[in-house]
Scaffold this active site. Structure first.
Site, PDB file in Angstrom:
ATOM      1  N   PRO A 131       0.860   5.416   6.937  1.00 44.62           N
ATOM      2  CG  PRO A 131       2.544   6.276   8.317  1.00 44.62           C
ATOM      3  CD  PRO A 131       1.516   5.176   8.226  1.00 44.62           C
ATOM      4  CB  CYS A 132       1.817   4.967   1.797  1.00 44.67           C
ATOM      5  SG  CYS A 132       0.180   5.546   1.346  1.00 44.67           S
TER       6      CYS A 132
END
Length: 170
Positions: A131-132
């Protein structure tokens, strides 16, 4: 090992999903490949999905419907030891939460590497699952997302809605 590729229609556009064996190796936004605009109608969705890709698509569907907050699928991406450290730490950011690039660099033990952290974050090829999108600027601004900022905003608002009952974050 053979690479399998398939496409998934998500609420924020078509995703290209790649696998090698039982491992997901990429989840990419199709219409943001290095400035190339692709005709979405020309892409055949769900074409030749491997078992790993089918599991990934199922879990993405659950994520987009608000039923899944944590992914439980095998994934791997090629990168330097530093990139691997950053990507591993991204997976420790809780659903519905955000941290700054500075906080991410603190978490990996090197506050002077904030720019390198940003670069590693931008080189993540397993969107959503790694989850950047949960990393924002120190001042709370939405900055830097390879899948376009409107998607980052959508993903954060989506998670906030299901985690906190919040309808709009930014």
């Amino acid at each position: 090992m053979e690479t399998c590729t398939s496409y998934y229609q998500s609420p924020i556009g078509i995703l290209e999903i790649r696998s090698e064996g039982d491992t997901i190796t990429a989840i990419l936004f199709v219409n943001s490949w290095k400035g190339t605009k692709l005709d979405e109608a020309a892409i055949q969705l769900n074409q030749s999905a491997s078992p790993a890709i089918k599991i990934c698509m199922e879990q993405l569907g659950e994520y987009f419907s608000g039923e899944r907050k944590v992914f439980s699928l095998a994934f791997s991406q090629t990168g330097t030891d530093f990139q691997q450290t950053v990507w591993k730490e991204l997976c420790n950011i809780s659903y519905g939460r955000t941290i700054s690039y500075l906080e991410l660099s603190k978490r990996i033990g090197n506050t002077k590497a904030i720019r390198a952290v940003g670069t590693a974050n931008g080189n993540n090829s397993i969107s959503i699952v790694v989850p950047c999108h949960r990393v924002i600027g120190s001042n709370g601004d939405l900055i830097g997302y390879g899948g376009d900022l409107w998607r980052k905003k959508w993903l954060l608002a989506h998670e906030a809605k299901f985690e906190n009952g919040v309808q709009q974050l930014f």
